[in-house]
Design a protein around this motif. Structure first.
Motif, PDB file in Angstrom:
ATOM      1  N   ALA A 160      69.937  -1.156  24.125  1.00 29.21           N
ATOM      2  CA  ALA A 160      70.498  -2.499  24.314  1.00 29.21           C
ATOM      3  C   ALA A 160      69.401  -3.559  24.270  1.00 29.21           C
ATOM      4  O   ALA A 160      69.583  -4.639  23.696  1.00 29.21           O
ATOM      5  N   LEU A 161      68.252  -3.257  24.865  1.00 31.43           N
ATOM      6  CA  LEU A 161      67.130  -4.196  24.857  1.00 31.43           C
ATOM      7  C   LEU A 161      66.607  -4.419  23.446  1.00 31.43           C
ATOM      8  O   LEU A 161      66.448  -5.565  22.996  1.00 31.43           O
ATOM      9  N   VAL A 162      66.350  -3.345  22.736  1.00 25.24           N
ATOM     10  CA  VAL A 162      65.783  -3.429  21.385  1.00 25.24           C
ATOM     11  C   VAL A 162      66.724  -4.175  20.439  1.00 25.24           C
ATOM     12  O   VAL A 162      66.272  -4.917  19.555  1.00 25.24           O
ATOM     13  N   ASN A 163      68.029  -4.032  20.656  1.00 24.73           N
ATOM     14  CA  ASN A 163      69.010  -4.630  19.742  1.00 24.73           C
ATOM     15  C   ASN A 163      69.649  -5.911  20.288  1.00 24.73           C
ATOM     16  O   ASN A 163      70.634  -6.387  19.716  1.00 24.73           O
ATOM     17  N   TRP A 164      69.077  -6.456  21.361  1.00 27.91           N
ATOM     18  CA  TRP A 164      69.626  -7.696  21.911  1.00 27.91           C
ATOM     19  C   TRP A 164      69.540  -8.795  20.865  1.00 27.91           C
ATOM     20  O   TRP A 164      68.501  -8.986  20.227  1.00 27.91           O
ATOM     21  N   ASP A 165      70.633  -9.529  20.683  1.00 29.96           N
ATOM     22  CA  ASP A 165      70.695 -10.466  19.555  1.00 29.96           C
ATOM     23  C   ASP A 165      70.768 -11.937  19.962  1.00 29.96           C
ATOM     24  O   ASP A 165      71.092 -12.793  19.140  1.00 29.96           O
ATOM     25  N   GLN A 166      70.460 -12.263  21.209  1.00 27.72           N
ATOM     26  CA  GLN A 166      70.527 -13.663  21.620  1.00 27.72           C
ATOM     27  C   GLN A 166      69.502 -14.501  20.863  1.00 27.72           C
ATOM     28  O   GLN A 166      68.339 -14.115  20.734  1.00 27.72           O
ATOM     29  N   VAL A 167      69.938 -15.659  20.392  1.00 32.75           N
ATOM     30  CA  VAL A 167      69.065 -16.597  19.677  1.00 32.75           C
ATOM     31  C   VAL A 167      68.888 -17.883  20.480  1.00 32.75           C
ATOM     32  O   VAL A 167      67.769 -18.311  20.755  1.00 32.75           O
ATOM     33  N   GLU A 168      69.999 -18.496  20.865  1.00 28.82           N
ATOM     34  CA  GLU A 168      69.949 -19.737  21.628  1.00 28.82           C
ATOM     35  C   GLU A 168      69.706 -19.427  23.104  1.00 28.82           C
ATOM     36  O   GLU A 168      70.302 -18.514  23.664  1.00 28.82           O
ATOM     37  N   VAL A 169      68.832 -20.209  23.726  1.00 30.32           N
ATOM     38  CA  VAL A 169      68.510 -20.007  25.140  1.00 30.32           C
ATOM     39  C   VAL A 169      69.284 -21.027  25.979  1.00 30.32           C
ATOM     40  O   VAL A 169      69.119 -22.231  25.791  1.00 30.32           O
ATOM     41  N   PRO A 170      70.133 -20.575  26.908  1.00 33.72           N
ATOM     42  CA  PRO A 170      70.871 -21.515  27.756  1.00 33.72           C
ATOM     43  C   PRO A 170      69.931 -22.396  28.569  1.00 33.72           C
ATOM     44  O   PRO A 170      68.860 -21.963  28.995  1.00 33.72           O
ATOM     45  N   THR A 171      70.327 -23.638  28.791  1.00 35.00           N
ATOM     46  CA  THR A 171      69.476 -24.586  29.515  1.00 35.00           C
ATOM     47  C   THR A 171      69.298 -24.212  30.979  1.00 35.00           C
ATOM     48  O   THR A 171      68.379 -24.688  31.643  1.00 35.00           O
ATOM     49  N   SER A 172      70.180 -23.350  31.494  1.00 36.40           N
ATOM     50  CA  SER A 172      70.109 -22.972  32.908  1.00 36.40           C
ATOM     51  C   SER A 172      69.041 -21.919  33.177  1.00 36.40           C
ATOM     52  O   SER A 172      68.794 -21.553  34.323  1.00 36.40           O
ATOM     53  N   VAL A 173      68.382 -21.411  32.122  1.00 37.39           N
ATOM     54  CA  VAL A 173      67.418 -20.319  32.279  1.00 37.39           C
ATOM     55  C   VAL A 173      66.021 -20.850  32.607  1.00 37.39           C
ATOM     56  O   VAL A 173      65.496 -21.715  31.920  1.00 37.39           O
ATOM     57  N   VAL A 174      65.428 -20.304  33.669  1.00 36.36           N
ATOM     58  CA  VAL A 174      64.039 -20.572  34.033  1.00 36.36           C
ATOM     59  C   VAL A 174      63.265 -19.268  33.845  1.00 36.36           C
ATOM     60  O   VAL A 174      63.652 -18.228  34.372  1.00 36.36           O
ATOM     61  N   HIS A 175      62.183 -19.315  33.101  1.00 35.53           N
ATOM     62  CA  HIS A 175      61.419 -18.124  32.725  1.00 35.53           C
ATOM     63  C   HIS A 175      60.076 -18.127  33.449  1.00 35.53           C
ATOM     64  O   HIS A 175      59.286 -19.051  33.309  1.00 35.53           O
ATOM     65  N   ILE A 176      59.803 -17.053  34.219  1.00 34.90           N
ATOM     66  CA  ILE A 176      58.534 -16.887  34.925  1.00 34.90           C
ATOM     67  C   ILE A 176      57.862 -15.624  34.395  1.00 34.90           C
ATOM     68  O   ILE A 176      58.494 -14.566  34.319  1.00 34.90           O
ATOM     69  N   HIS A 177      56.580 -15.737  34.025  1.00 37.69           N
ATOM     70  CA  HIS A 177      55.954 -14.615  33.322  1.00 37.69           C
ATOM     71  C   HIS A 177      54.491 -14.434  33.717  1.00 37.69           C
ATOM     72  O   HIS A 177      53.726 -15.404  33.788  1.00 37.69           O
ATOM     73  N   GLY A 178      54.110 -13.190  33.960  1.00 34.46           N
ATOM     74  CA  GLY A 178      52.724 -12.871  34.272  1.00 34.46           C
ATOM     75  C   GLY A 178      51.842 -12.945  33.037  1.00 34.46           C
ATOM     76  O   GLY A 178      52.204 -12.440  31.971  1.00 34.46           O
ATOM     77  N   GLU A 179      50.675 -13.561  33.182  1.00 31.32           N
ATOM     78  CA  GLU A 179      49.811 -13.789  32.020  1.00 31.32           C
ATOM     79  C   GLU A 179      49.215 -12.492  31.454  1.00 31.32           C
ATOM     80  O   GLU A 179      48.758 -12.472  30.314  1.00 31.32           O
ATOM     81  N   LYS A 180      49.240 -11.404  32.224  1.00 28.18           N
ATOM     82  CA  LYS A 180      48.690 -10.132  31.748  1.00 28.18           C
ATOM     83  C   LYS A 180      49.775  -9.093  31.504  1.00 28.18           C
ATOM     84  O   LYS A 180      49.511  -7.888  31.517  1.00 28.18           O
ATOM     85  N   ASP A 181      50.990  -9.547  31.258  1.00 25.21           N
ATOM     86  CA  ASP A 181      52.112  -8.631  31.005  1.00 25.21           C
ATOM     87  C   ASP A 181      51.846  -7.837  29.722  1.00 25.21           C
ATOM     88  O   ASP A 181      51.585  -8.413  28.667  1.00 25.21           O
ATOM     89  N   THR A 182      51.919  -6.504  29.822  1.00 24.54           N
ATOM     90  CA  THR A 182      51.679  -5.660  28.645  1.00 24.54           C
ATOM     91  C   THR A 182      52.963  -5.120  28.029  1.00 24.54           C
ATOM     92  O   THR A 182      52.933  -4.586  26.924  1.00 24.54           O
TER      93      THR A 182
END
Length: 221
Positions: A160-182
């Motif tokens: 499901a992850l590999v084939n996720w097809d979302q293109v448009e990002v909803p405005t309600s989404v806040v993304h937090i990400h670690g700078e060393k994520d592998t």
């Protein structure tokens, strides 16, 4: 005076359980925290169908959804079925373009389906996939965080992850990400996102940051 609490529903990452949120602590007079456990997928179930079932656990109106890694993908899909106040994704992706190159290649070749099921029972491999490189504690200590090892669930989730097809990002989404994520390297991400210290296991290693910053992130319009 309005004393109504904000309800926050957390969804852990692939193979992980509620224990990954054990160090998340927000003011009890303001927030009520819930963790949604993974369901076993129905055969040939789409991610949209699965997310609709998961959304059934959100019983409070205008809630905040917080998802980690693959859980971040799921909360975005869940928000398509219910009205929410905000969606916060951690160590995750906002659309299919943010998938790292190896996963995009797997989507084209179906190489991920060739993974032997034995890797699911190999703690070293599972920790690497769930939390990424750079984990400094002994692997045995992470076993308690990885209770979701059903092969049908894990194989379905990876597909499901590999084939996720979302293109448009909803405005309600806040993304937090670690700078060393592998697992989801930051170089593949597009703005906007909040860059923090740590790797793919930031929800655990940077818990103090989340406890300090999440209230403001939730309140911000």
């Amino acid at each position: 005076m309005n004393n109504k609490k904000t309800h926050i529903y957390f969804v852990p990452g692939l193979a992980a359980d509620k224990e990954i949120f054990e160090n998340i602590s927000l003011p009890e007079n303001t927030y009520s925290l819930h963790v949604i456990s993974w369901l076993i997928p129905i055969k040939k179930e789409t991610i949209a169908q699965y997310a609709k079932r998961m959304a059934g656990f959100v019983t409070e109106k205008n809630a905040v959804l917080v998802g980690v890694s693959f859980g971040g993908v799921l909360v975005q899909e869940m928000a398509k079925h219910i009205k929410v106040q905000k969606v916060i994704i951690i160590s995750s992706i906002k659309n299919k373009e943010e998938l790292p190159l190896p996963m995009k290649m797997a989507r084209s070749t179906n190489a991920h389906k060739l993974l032997p099921t034995q890797w699911i029972h190999n703690l070293d491999s599972l920790v690497l996939f769930a939390f990424g490189k750079g984990i400094k504690k002994r692997l045995e200590l992470y076993q308690k965080y990885l209770s979701e090892r059903n092969p049908d669930y894990l194989n379905w989730s990876i597909n499901a992850l590999v084939n996720w097809d979302q293109v448009e990002v909803p405005t309600s989404v806040v993304h937090i990400h670690g700078e060393k994520d592998t697992v989801f390297p930051i170089k593949y991400l597009s703005n906007p996102y909040i860059r923090i210290k740590g790797g793919h296991a930031a929800i655990m290693t940077q818990a103090q940051w989340f406890n300090s910053e999440l209230p403001d992130i939730i309140l911000k319009k």
